[in-house]
Design an enzyme around this catalytic site. Structure first.
Site, PDB file in Angstrom:
ATOM      1  N   GLU A 183      46.862  30.923  39.467  1.00  0.00           N
ATOM      2  CA  GLU A 183      47.686  31.410  40.582  1.00  0.00           C
ATOM      3  C   GLU A 183      48.107  30.249  41.488  1.00  0.00           C
ATOM      4  OE1 GLU A 183      44.957  34.462  41.836  1.00  0.00           O
ATOM      5  OE2 GLU A 183      45.400  35.529  39.976  1.00  0.00           O
ATOM      6  N   HIS A 199      43.221  27.022  39.614  1.00  0.00           N
ATOM      7  CA  HIS A 199      43.409  28.407  39.176  1.00  0.00           C
ATOM      8  C   HIS A 199      44.895  28.617  38.850  1.00  0.00           C
ATOM      9  CE1 HIS A 199      43.677  32.746  39.210  1.00  0.00           C
ATOM     10  NE2 HIS A 199      42.368  32.754  38.993  1.00  0.00           N
TER      11      HIS A 199
HETATM   12  P1  PGA Z   1      40.607  39.005  36.785  1.00  0.00           P
HETATM   13  O1  PGA Z   1      40.782  37.556  37.449  1.00  0.00           O
HETATM   14  O2  PGA Z   1      39.158  39.137  36.405  1.00  0.00           O
HETATM   15  O3  PGA Z   1      41.035  39.973  37.844  1.00  0.00           O
HETATM   16  O4  PGA Z   1      41.504  39.027  35.580  1.00  0.00           O
HETATM   17  C1  PGA Z   1      40.079  36.452  36.955  1.00  0.00           C
HETATM   18  C2  PGA Z   1      40.494  35.221  37.715  1.00  0.00           C
HETATM   19  O5  PGA Z   1      41.658  35.128  38.108  1.00  0.00           O
HETATM   20  O6  PGA Z   1      39.672  34.318  37.948  1.00  0.00           O
END
Ligand code: PGA
Length: 251
Positions: free
Chosen positions: A97, A95
């Site tokens: 992040e 991901h």
């Molecule tokens: P979001 O996140 O729908 O809040 O944009 C999606 C994700 O990070 O998988």
């Protein structure tokens, strides 16, 4: 196998009572109104086992991450094997992040995928360009490299066990969504890359999800695209009615 999937990524949200309340509302909704897709929820690690029991097979449970190592002295980490042992079936890998905030490199992600394949945990492998890369028109190149440097180091059999999530970083949590056309264009490109490396059959059998501010309002337009097989949903997955509506849009 190409499957239609809506996956909730709860990230670091919800206490245990809140998580149970949300999952009960979702499972109740699913029993009232059958959906035509596989529904997956990725809660925090702490609640995975509880949610496996709570959802009674109506929903598959995913981890949001796993350790790149098999086992041993890695304080604070959770292994792919442990994830499988509590009944979870999927694991989000790479991901944005994790890549950005926890400096996960291609080597680390490759090791994490390897750990998933070893224990039959289906990875949901995330790829996608950031805002600067798109504005410089490098998005195809960036996504091609994310595939080439990580996923394409594996065999066709392993790639066949993988779900891909295209998540443009500029759309995650920002309220900016890729248009259905932008998303379709990239999904078709990802499928082409798989076809060029492993053949058309494998490309046609791969599930490719869209993620990035996908919500109850825009899901139908995105899911209508021929190369979009579902969604990875962050913010909108924290509200039962919105998440159920998104699941219903996938036909
Ligand atoms: P979001 O996140 O729908 O809040 O944009 C999606 C994700 O990070 O998988």
């Amino acid at each position: 196998m190409r499957e239609k999937i809506v996956a909730a990524n709860w990230k670091m949200n919800k206490t245990l009572p809140e998580a149970i309340e949300l999952v009960q509302a979702i499972t109740f909704g699913l029993t009232q109104n059958r959906v035509e897709c596989t529904v997956v929820i990725a809660p925090p690690f702490l609640y995975m086992e509880r949610l496996v029991n709570e959802t009674r097979g109506l929903v598959d449970i995913a981890a949001q991450n796993c350790c790149s190592r098999l086992k041993g002295a890695y304080t604070g980490e959770v292994s792919a094997n442990m994830i499988v042992s509590v009944g979870a079936k999927y694991c989000i890998v790479g991901h944005s992040e994790r890549r950005q905030l926890y400096a996960e490199t291609a080597d680390v992600l490759e090791a994490k995928l390897q750990r998933c394949y070893e224990v039959d945990l289906t990875p949901i492998f995330c790829i996608g360009e950031n805002h600067a890369e798109r504005s410089e028109n490098r998005h195809f190149d960036v996504v091609a490299k994310q595939l080439e440097y990580v996923l394409f180091n594996f065999s066709a059999e392993e790639v066949a066990k993988t779900v891909i999530a295209y998540e443009p970083v500029w759309a995650i949590g920002t309220g900016l969504t890729a248009s259905p056309e932008q998303a379709q264009e990239m999904h078709a490109f990802i499928r082409q890359q798989i076809a060029a490396k492993f053949g058309q059959e494998l490309a046609d059998e791969t599930s490719i999800l869209y993620g990035g501010s996908c919500n109850a309002q825009n899901a139908a337009g995105l899911f209508a695209q021929q190369d979009i097989d579902g969604g990875l949903i962050g913010g909108a997955s924290l509200i039962a009615d919105d998440f159920l509506k998104i699941c219903n849009e996938l036909r």
